[in-house]
Design a protein around this motif. Structure first.
Motif, PDB file in Angstrom:
ATOM      1  N   ASP A 225      25.764 -47.389  57.781  1.00  0.00           N
ATOM      2  CA  ASP A 225      25.275 -47.435  59.133  1.00  0.00           C
ATOM      3  C   ASP A 225      24.141 -46.262  58.505  1.00  0.00           C
ATOM      4  OD1 ASP A 225      23.785 -47.924  61.708  1.00  0.00           O
ATOM      5  OD2 ASP A 225      25.734 -46.767  62.991  1.00  0.00           O
ATOM      6  N   LYS A 226      23.370 -45.722  59.222  1.00  0.00           N
ATOM      7  CA  LYS A 226      22.131 -45.191  59.262  1.00  0.00           C
ATOM      8  C   LYS A 226      23.149 -43.395  59.207  1.00  0.00           C
ATOM      9  CE  LYS A 226      18.026 -42.250  60.374  1.00  0.00           C
ATOM     10  NZ  LYS A 226      16.552 -42.001  61.827  1.00  0.00           N
ATOM     11  N   ALA A 227      22.420 -43.047  57.433  1.00  0.00           N
ATOM     12  CA  ALA A 227      23.683 -41.873  57.851  1.00  0.00           C
ATOM     13  C   ALA A 227      22.870 -40.840  58.496  1.00  0.00           C
ATOM     14  CB  ALA A 227      23.569 -41.471  56.152  1.00  0.00           C
ATOM     15  N   PRO A 228      23.655 -39.733  58.841  1.00  0.00           N
ATOM     16  CA  PRO A 228      23.289 -38.766  59.335  1.00  0.00           C
ATOM     17  C   PRO A 228      22.241 -37.645  57.874  1.00  0.00           C
ATOM     18  CG  PRO A 228      25.372 -38.771  60.442  1.00  0.00           C
ATOM     19  CD  PRO A 228      25.422 -39.714  59.176  1.00  0.00           C
ATOM     20  N   THR A 229      21.667 -36.745  58.632  1.00  0.00           N
ATOM     21  CA  THR A 229      20.509 -35.655  57.647  1.00  0.00           C
ATOM     22  C   THR A 229      21.380 -34.603  57.648  1.00  0.00           C
ATOM     23  OG1 THR A 229      19.086 -35.148  58.964  1.00  0.00           O
ATOM     24  CG2 THR A 229      18.752 -36.521  58.029  1.00  0.00           C
ATOM     25  N   GLY A 230      22.502 -34.304  58.797  1.00  0.00           N
ATOM     26  CA  GLY A 230      23.421 -33.003  58.570  1.00  0.00           C
ATOM     27  C   GLY A 230      24.065 -33.081  60.289  1.00  0.00           C
ATOM     28  N   VAL A 231      25.517 -31.685  59.918  1.00  0.00           N
ATOM     29  CA  VAL A 231      25.536 -31.763  60.658  1.00  0.00           C
ATOM     30  C   VAL A 231      25.972 -30.848  61.698  1.00  0.00           C
ATOM     31  CG1 VAL A 231      27.515 -33.491  59.899  1.00  0.00           C
ATOM     32  CG2 VAL A 231      27.971 -31.231  59.772  1.00  0.00           C
ATOM     33  N   LYS A 232      26.021 -30.609  63.227  1.00  0.00           N
ATOM     34  CA  LYS A 232      26.676 -28.739  64.234  1.00  0.00           C
ATOM     35  C   LYS A 232      28.559 -29.532  64.218  1.00  0.00           C
ATOM     36  CE  LYS A 232      22.376 -29.064  66.611  1.00  0.00           C
ATOM     37  NZ  LYS A 232      22.366 -27.323  66.376  1.00  0.00           N
ATOM     38  N   TRP A 233      28.487 -28.355  63.600  1.00  0.00           N
ATOM     39  CA  TRP A 233      29.946 -28.346  63.601  1.00  0.00           C
ATOM     40  C   TRP A 233      31.034 -26.822  63.539  1.00  0.00           C
ATOM     41  CZ3 TRP A 233      31.893 -27.519  57.155  1.00  0.00           C
ATOM     42  CH2 TRP A 233      33.502 -28.349  57.287  1.00  0.00           C
ATOM     43  N   PHE A 234      31.736 -27.438  65.082  1.00  0.00           N
ATOM     44  CA  PHE A 234      32.664 -27.041  65.767  1.00  0.00           C
ATOM     45  C   PHE A 234      34.045 -26.064  65.677  1.00  0.00           C
ATOM     46  CE2 PHE A 234      29.095 -27.862  67.897  1.00  0.00           C
ATOM     47  CZ  PHE A 234      28.216 -27.017  68.033  1.00  0.00           C
ATOM     48  N   ARG A 235      34.443 -25.079  65.717  1.00  0.00           N
ATOM     49  CA  ARG A 235      36.491 -24.897  65.998  1.00  0.00           C
ATOM     50  C   ARG A 235      36.243 -23.940  66.989  1.00  0.00           C
ATOM     51  NH1 ARG A 235      39.379 -25.042  61.069  1.00  0.00           N
ATOM     52  NH2 ARG A 235      38.792 -27.402  59.828  1.00  0.00           N
TER      53      ARG A 235
END
Length: 505
Positions: A225-235
């Motif tokens: 599928d289309k790949a993300p350009t980046g991510v928002k990452w949470f803990r």
């Protein structure tokens, strides 16, 4: 210097009956044998007769077919990156097939090829020996990526598809085995068969999650599928398991504009917070963990695709966060590239290697646990056994998975109840100078005994059993079909002897 010893040199060995058929010599030097007789777990050592480094799929077919036709068949284990922990990719007195040699050979027909057609969309044809990190790298060039992953990318495609392949994306896209369109498989008879849901489907469903019992995967067609350009990452940190559980289940139930990855883990004095957090945040969290004895960390990731959409993501996430019940102020985040997020374990691996703490025994216990008893499991296992005994630094992972993303026709086994979710629990213990593996194995035995006595429905992921009765109980209602498929596709019990399913007592 590497010495290659031909099977013709051993006239009285079990290899003698294969002499006229096998053209490739078997490697029996010290390095070959040491590698093939051990794995990541460092708990089992099984010496093979030799190691085959195939240069093509034809070499694998030749060995399997000759063994099948032999009056004294040799067992054969396909070894990917050797990341099993209980000798599953070993072949005592048999042949270990080093699948990585295919990816090192430019003349091999395997590899990674990205394609598209109107009925299937985008997909990648991938050699079974390929590492997932290389699949990711190759597909990102086209702005594409597989949709389901494992937490660690330095595993082979054939290896994870033989188990299931799970991570925090599994609730949204299913395990890796449900994202396969087609495979080429070499059965225990030496037949190369192309299979899919519509073609040779019995073999297709048997092999996926089949623990290598029915064939060696030489090619898999993977959904892209289309790949993300980046991510928002949470803990997000919790001190109450019920709130932690409910929030995880809520996040994997959001149908749109939610997260794309959700996992949970434990933070204890023996398994402290690290890596993701700044030093100050890490100190704060670990101080609270020391005070409470145990904390729970919810890890959630939102994929980002373009700037226009990204402008709305923060607003959407704030709405979601307002409904969660974590410790006030204990939410932490950072941005990352898609590749760096997926490859997050690699930096930790390199760090542990530098300290000499990677290549040590790993007495892991991986379980699927029924949802309705997960709070009993938390108290009886995670708190009363794991946290109180404090034997190892983990990591200890726990998160729910939506059942509707799994295909019951496949060989993999999950808790056999009618609940819409089940939990995966990964107790990824390490042993070393301060902790003997047998001590953690005893803890693992206590955990399994507790679940049995408490009537908690569990199934082992990466299962390890020592007798046929245990395997029959593990597969439950699937055992009859599993045995039938073995008789059809590997009637002489040649493949994957290290699993000890059909060669145990």
């Amino acid at each position: 210097m590497t010495v290659l010893v031909s099977s013709r040199s051993w006239p009285n060995s079990p290899l003698s009956s294969l002499n006229e058929i096998i053209e490739n010599d078997l490697c029996t030097d010290t390095i070959c044998m040491k590698t093939a007789s051990s794995d990541y777990g460092k708990l089992v050592q099984e010496l093979p007769l030799g190691v085959l480094r195939p240069q093509s799929v034809s070499d694998i077919i030749r060995l399997v077919k000759s063994s099948y036709k032999s009056p004294s068949p040799l067992t054969i284990a396909a070894r990917g990156n050797g990341h099993s922990v209980r000798g599953q990719a070993m072949a005592k007195d048999g042949v270990v097939m080093e699948m990585s040699s295919l990816s090192n050979n430019n003349n091999s027909s395997s590899g990674i090829s990205v394609s598209w057609n109107s009925s299937l969309g985008f997909y990648a044809d991938v050699g079974g020996e390929q590492l997932w990190v290389d699949v990711l790298t190759a597909t990102l060039v086209h702005g594409l990526a597989p949709v389901s992953w494992t937490d660690y990318l330095y595993l082979t495609v054939g290896g994870t598809l033989s188990n299931a392949g799970i991570s925090g994306q599994s609730s949204f896209h299913g395990p890796q085995i449900t994202n396969v369109l087609e495979m080429d498989v070499i059965t225990g008879k030496g037949d190369l068969i192309t299979c899919s849901k519509d073609m040779n489907s019995r073999l297709f469903y048997a092999v996926l999650g089949g623990l290598g019992q029915f064939g060696i995967i030489t090619r898999a067609r993977i959904v892209l599928d289309k790949a993300p350009t980046g991510v928002k990452w949470f803990r997000i940190i919790y001190d109450d398991f019920e709130k932690f559980r409910k929030d995880q289940e809520h996040l994997i139930s959001i149908n749109s504009n939610g997260f794309d990855y959700v996992e949970g883990s434990l933070i204890t004095p023996s398994s402290p917070a690290a890596t993701f957090f700044t030093p100050d945040d890490e100190s704060l969290i670990n101080s609270l963990a020391s005070k409470n004895g145990i904390l729970y960390s919810l890890e959630a990731v939102k994929y980002c695709y373009n700037t226009t959409i990204n402008n709305h993501i923060d607003e959407e996430l704030q709405v979601i966060f307002s409904s969660l019940n974590f410790i006030p102020g204990f939410i932490f985040n950072k941005d990352a590239t898609f590749f760096d997020f997926l490859n997050r374990v690699r930096s930790e691996e390199l760090y542990l290697q530098s300290l000499g703490l990677w290549d040590i025994p790993h007495p892991w216990l991986n379980l699927f646990v029924q949802r309705s008893r997960i709070e009993d499991f938390n108290q009886g296992v995670l708190v009363d056994i794991v946290q109180k005994q404090g034997l190892s630094a983990g990591p200890f992972i726990i998160y729910p998975i939506n059942r509707n993303k799994w295909d019951d026709r496949m060989s993999v086994v999950i808790p056999d109840d009618n609940e819409d979710m089940f939990y995966t629990v990964a107790l990824l213990n390490s042993a070393g100078a301060s902790v003997d593996p047998s001590v953690i194995d005893e803890q693992n035995r206590q955990i399994l005994e507790f679940c049995d006595k408490a009537g908690i429905n569990i199934k082992q992921y990466f299962p390890h059993y020592t007798n046929k009765q245990q395997w029959m109980k593990h597969f439950g209602k699937k055992w009859s079909l599993f045995k039938e498929m073995k008789e059809q596709f590997d009637p002489k019990n040649i493949l994957s002897p290290g699993q000890r399913i059909f060669n145990s007592h």
